[in-house]
Write a protein that holds these residues in place. Structure first.
Motif, PDB file in Angstrom:
ATOM      1  N   MET A   1       4.352  -9.970  -1.120  1.00  0.00           N
ATOM      2  CA  MET A   1       3.153  -9.577  -0.380  1.00  0.00           C
ATOM      3  C   MET A   1       3.515  -8.791   0.887  1.00  0.00           C
ATOM      4  O   MET A   1       4.227  -9.287   1.761  1.00  0.00           O
ATOM      5  N   ASP A   2       3.036  -7.557   0.966  1.00  0.00           N
ATOM      6  CA  ASP A   2       3.165  -6.805   2.215  1.00  0.00           C
ATOM      7  C   ASP A   2       2.202  -7.420   3.230  1.00  0.00           C
ATOM      8  O   ASP A   2       1.191  -8.037   2.865  1.00  0.00           O
ATOM      9  N   MET A   3       2.487  -7.265   4.509  1.00  0.00           N
ATOM     10  CA  MET A   3       1.636  -7.868   5.526  1.00  0.00           C
ATOM     11  C   MET A   3       0.528  -6.923   5.975  1.00  0.00           C
ATOM     12  O   MET A   3      -0.630  -7.310   6.100  1.00  0.00           O
ATOM     13  N   GLN A   4       0.870  -5.669   6.218  1.00  0.00           N
ATOM     14  CA  GLN A   4      -0.079  -4.707   6.785  1.00  0.00           C
ATOM     15  C   GLN A   4      -0.598  -3.788   5.686  1.00  0.00           C
ATOM     16  O   GLN A   4       0.090  -2.875   5.246  1.00  0.00           O
ATOM     17  N   MET A   5      -1.838  -4.047   5.240  1.00  0.00           N
ATOM     18  CA  MET A   5      -2.437  -3.274   4.155  1.00  0.00           C
ATOM     19  C   MET A   5      -3.914  -3.036   4.434  1.00  0.00           C
ATOM     20  O   MET A   5      -4.535  -3.803   5.181  1.00  0.00           O
ATOM     21  N   PRO A   6      -4.508  -1.986   3.848  1.00  0.00           N
ATOM     22  CA  PRO A   6      -5.948  -1.754   4.013  1.00  0.00           C
ATOM     23  C   PRO A   6      -6.760  -2.744   3.179  1.00  0.00           C
ATOM     24  O   PRO A   6      -6.209  -3.486   2.376  1.00  0.00           O
ATOM     25  N   VAL A   7      -8.072  -2.736   3.371  1.00  0.00           N
ATOM     26  CA  VAL A   7      -9.046  -3.577   2.666  1.00  0.00           C
ATOM     27  C   VAL A   7      -8.853  -5.054   3.030  1.00  0.00           C
ATOM     28  O   VAL A   7      -9.735  -5.686   3.593  1.00  0.00           O
ATOM     29  N   MET A   8      -7.697  -5.621   2.672  1.00  0.00           N
ATOM     30  CA  MET A   8      -7.356  -6.991   3.054  1.00  0.00           C
ATOM     31  C   MET A   8      -5.868  -7.060   3.351  1.00  0.00           C
ATOM     32  O   MET A   8      -5.047  -6.616   2.551  1.00  0.00           O
ATOM     33  N   ASP A   9      -5.506  -7.600   4.514  1.00  0.00           N
ATOM     34  CA  ASP A   9      -4.095  -7.682   4.894  1.00  0.00           C
ATOM     35  C   ASP A   9      -3.390  -8.796   4.128  1.00  0.00           C
ATOM     36  O   ASP A   9      -4.031  -9.638   3.487  1.00  0.00           O
TER      37      ASP A   9
ATOM     38  N   ASP B   1       0.809  -1.222   0.000  1.00  0.00           N
ATOM     39  CA  ASP B   1       0.000   0.000   0.000  1.00  0.00           C
ATOM     40  C   ASP B   1       0.840   1.269   0.000  1.00  0.00           C
ATOM     41  O   ASP B   1       0.308   2.361  -0.172  1.00  0.00           O
ATOM     42  N   HIS B   2       2.153   1.150   0.189  1.00  0.00           N
ATOM     43  CA  HIS B   2       3.009   2.328   0.263  1.00  0.00           C
ATOM     44  C   HIS B   2       3.664   2.574  -1.094  1.00  0.00           C
ATOM     45  O   HIS B   2       4.418   1.727  -1.594  1.00  0.00           O
ATOM     46  N   PRO B   3       3.418   3.733  -1.718  1.00  0.00           N
ATOM     47  CA  PRO B   3       3.991   4.005  -3.049  1.00  0.00           C
ATOM     48  C   PRO B   3       5.510   3.919  -3.086  1.00  0.00           C
ATOM     49  O   PRO B   3       6.084   3.431  -4.070  1.00  0.00           O
ATOM     50  N   ALA B   4       6.185   4.380  -2.008  1.00  0.00           N
ATOM     51  CA  ALA B   4       7.649   4.347  -1.994  1.00  0.00           C
ATOM     52  C   ALA B   4       8.169   2.915  -2.027  1.00  0.00           C
ATOM     53  O   ALA B   4       9.165   2.613  -2.693  1.00  0.00           O
ATOM     54  N   ASN B   5       7.489   2.026  -1.317  1.00  0.00           N
ATOM     55  CA  ASN B   5       7.920   0.625  -1.314  1.00  0.00           C
ATOM     56  C   ASN B   5       7.731  -0.021  -2.682  1.00  0.00           C
ATOM     57  O   ASN B   5       8.547  -0.839  -3.119  1.00  0.00           O
ATOM     58  N   ARG B   6       6.639   0.332  -3.364  1.00  0.00           N
ATOM     59  CA  ARG B   6       6.434  -0.209  -4.714  1.00  0.00           C
ATOM     60  C   ARG B   6       7.503   0.315  -5.669  1.00  0.00           C
ATOM     61  O   ARG B   6       8.017  -0.428  -6.516  1.00  0.00           O
ATOM     62  N   LYS B   7       7.855   1.581  -5.513  1.00  0.00           N
ATOM     63  CA  LYS B   7       8.887   2.164  -6.368  1.00  0.00           C
ATOM     64  C   LYS B   7      10.241   1.513  -6.108  1.00  0.00           C
ATOM     65  O   LYS B   7      11.029   1.290  -7.038  1.00  0.00           O
ATOM     66  N   VAL B   8      10.543   1.195  -4.845  1.00  0.00           N
ATOM     67  CA  VAL B   8      11.797   0.531  -4.487  1.00  0.00           C
ATOM     68  C   VAL B   8      11.951  -0.771  -5.263  1.00  0.00           C
ATOM     69  O   VAL B   8      12.978  -1.037  -5.898  1.00  0.00           O
ATOM     70  N   VAL B   9      10.919  -1.628  -5.210  1.00  0.00           N
ATOM     71  CA  VAL B   9      10.979  -2.929  -5.890  1.00  0.00           C
ATOM     72  C   VAL B   9      11.030  -2.729  -7.406  1.00  0.00           C
ATOM     73  O   VAL B   9      11.767  -3.429  -8.115  1.00  0.00           O
ATOM     74  N   GLU B  10      10.280  -1.770  -7.907  1.00  0.00           N
ATOM     75  CA  GLU B  10      10.275  -1.505  -9.344  1.00  0.00           C
ATOM     76  C   GLU B  10      11.670  -1.144  -9.841  1.00  0.00           C
ATOM     77  O   GLU B  10      12.128  -1.658 -10.880  1.00  0.00           O
TER      78      GLU B  10
END
Length: 416
Positions: free
Chosen positions: A333-341, A291-300
């Motif tokens: 898979m991140d562990m702590q996320m909104p909607v569904m963890d 859910d964190h944009p910075a973390n997605r950018k890191v992996v990208e």
């Protein structure tokens, strides 16, 4: 008759008093348990909230260091990386201190090569010693060559802390590490330096949490004062003892003894160690849920140069939907996320695989949740590997290799 009545009344009064005391004890125990649970939840949340932005700092600095940089730019990146590593170590020290206090640290027992472990720990600090012109010597009793039984991770943690301290407090002279056999199945580790040392009065305090040799605002050396306290507790948990002595302005010597019986058990390869992953076998399509944009950018950015297609979503429900509609070779898979963890999403993905008779897909829980209970929960949900943020390219590739191998073993076990 009167005496009998008095006796019965006294007995009833005593029973009532004991019942009230038991009630007070139950209330006190419940309050203590509530306080401990609140503290654990607070530490878990703080760890997650700190590790999330720290992941952006450490991972981006690692990625930037792999690009063509001018010397001045490389120097700035190195400062960022060093600062990030220091922050992560401080966070780990705080969590370890809390876990020790709560009695939540478990000591593992496995076969490992003692001499290789010691030389490896020393090698990590040799560049720092060389940059300061300090000889870093190591001497190991030849009788200790071979396999022993113990907790290699905690042993390395204690030894590394002592070496790090010795280098931090030494500006000239040398630092030495010696390992000696002191009796049947007993080993002494000694780290000696020629640094600032300490007096008898200070010795009474240095193994206490948050104590520093110099607590004034003019102190020359940083740190939280947690390292030695944690190290002594870990040594005691491993069945050993730890102590030290010093002379002001002459140097210090710290040692610890551990029971390390000789082992004839072959070493089992740890899937967390560095592994090679053939480029041709690298996952062609990877699903990332965070859910964190910075973390997605890191992996990208980390995976940009690798032969893979990265699909990103920002919650667990979207991850399950994407997995249902398409095929992926790996899931991050991140562990702590909104909607569904992430735990629920992982469980749902495993259920989808069974319902649709699909092969097991490697899943890595890539998360800032770093406590032992989080690792256990990841495995229970069906993740193949638990990778804690902050990450580097090296740790990510190691995690991918470990998850691919674990998933393959699981598939093989199901077909047998």
């Amino acid at each position: 008759m009167v005496i009998a009545v008095i006796f019965v009344l006294s007995a009833l009064a005593a029973i009532f008093w004991l019942w009230r005391q038991a009630g007070h004890l139950r209330v006190a125990r419940r309050r203590a348990e509530d306080a401990s649970r609140s503290k654990s939840e607070f530490l878990a949340n703080m760890s997650h909230e700190i590790r999330t932005p720290l992941n952006g700092v450490v991972a981006m600095a690692d990625a930037l260091s792999r690009t063509a940089l001018q010397p001045r730019e490389q120097e700035m990146v190195d400062v960022i990386r060093t600062s990030g590593v220091t922050l992560e170590r401080l966070l780990s020290d705080i969590l370890d201190s809390a876990k020790i206090e709560a009695g939540q640290i478990a000591i593992e027992h496995a076969a490992f090569d003692l001499s290789d472990t010691v030389r490896g720990a020393v090698a990590l600090y040799r560049p720092k010693a060389d940059s300061r012109g300090l000889p870093l010597q190591v001497q190991i009793d030849p009788a200790l060559e071979g396999l022993v039984e113990g907790d290699v991770v905690r042993l390395r943690q204690v030894l590394s802390n002592l070496i790090s301290n010795a280098l931090k407090f030494t500006t000239e002279g040398s630092v030495s590490v010696s390992v000696d056999k002191t009796g049947p199945d007993r080993v002494r580790f000694t780290v000696t330096d020629t640094g600032c040392g300490f007096d008898t009065e200070l010795k009474e305090r240095i193994f206490t949490r948050f104590q520093q040799a110099d607590g004034s605002i003019t102190r020359r050396f940083g740190g939280t004062g947690l390292g030695l306290a944690i190290s002594r507790h870990l040594v005691e948990l491993m069945g050993g003892t730890m102590d030290g002595d010093g002379v002001p302005d002459k140097g210090a010597r710290f040692w610890f003894e551990l029971p390390l019986p000789t082992s004839a058990t072959p070493i089992v390869t740890n899937t967390e160690d560095s592994q090679d992953l053939d480029a041709a076998a690298f996952p062609a399509r990877i699903l990332l849920a965070d859910d964190h944009p910075a973390n997605r950018k890191v992996v990208e950015i980390m995976l940009a140069h690798l032969p893979t297609q990265l699909v990103t979503v920002d919650d667990g429900d979207a991850a399950v939907a994407a997995f249902r509609d398409s095929a992926f070779d790996l899931v991050l898979m991140d562990m702590q996320m909104p909607v569904m963890d992430g735990l629920s999403a992982t469980t749902a993905i495993r259920a989808l695989e069974q319902d649709q008779d699909r092969p097991r897909t490697p899943i890595i829980m890539l998360t800032a949740n770093a406590l032992p209970e989080h690792v256990t929960a990841s495995a229970a949900a069906g993740a193949d590997t638990h990778l804690t943020k902050p990450i580097t390219l090296h740790s990510l590739l190691d995690g991918i290799a470990a998850a691919v191998e674990a998933a393959a073993h699981h598939r093989q076990a199901q077909t047998v």
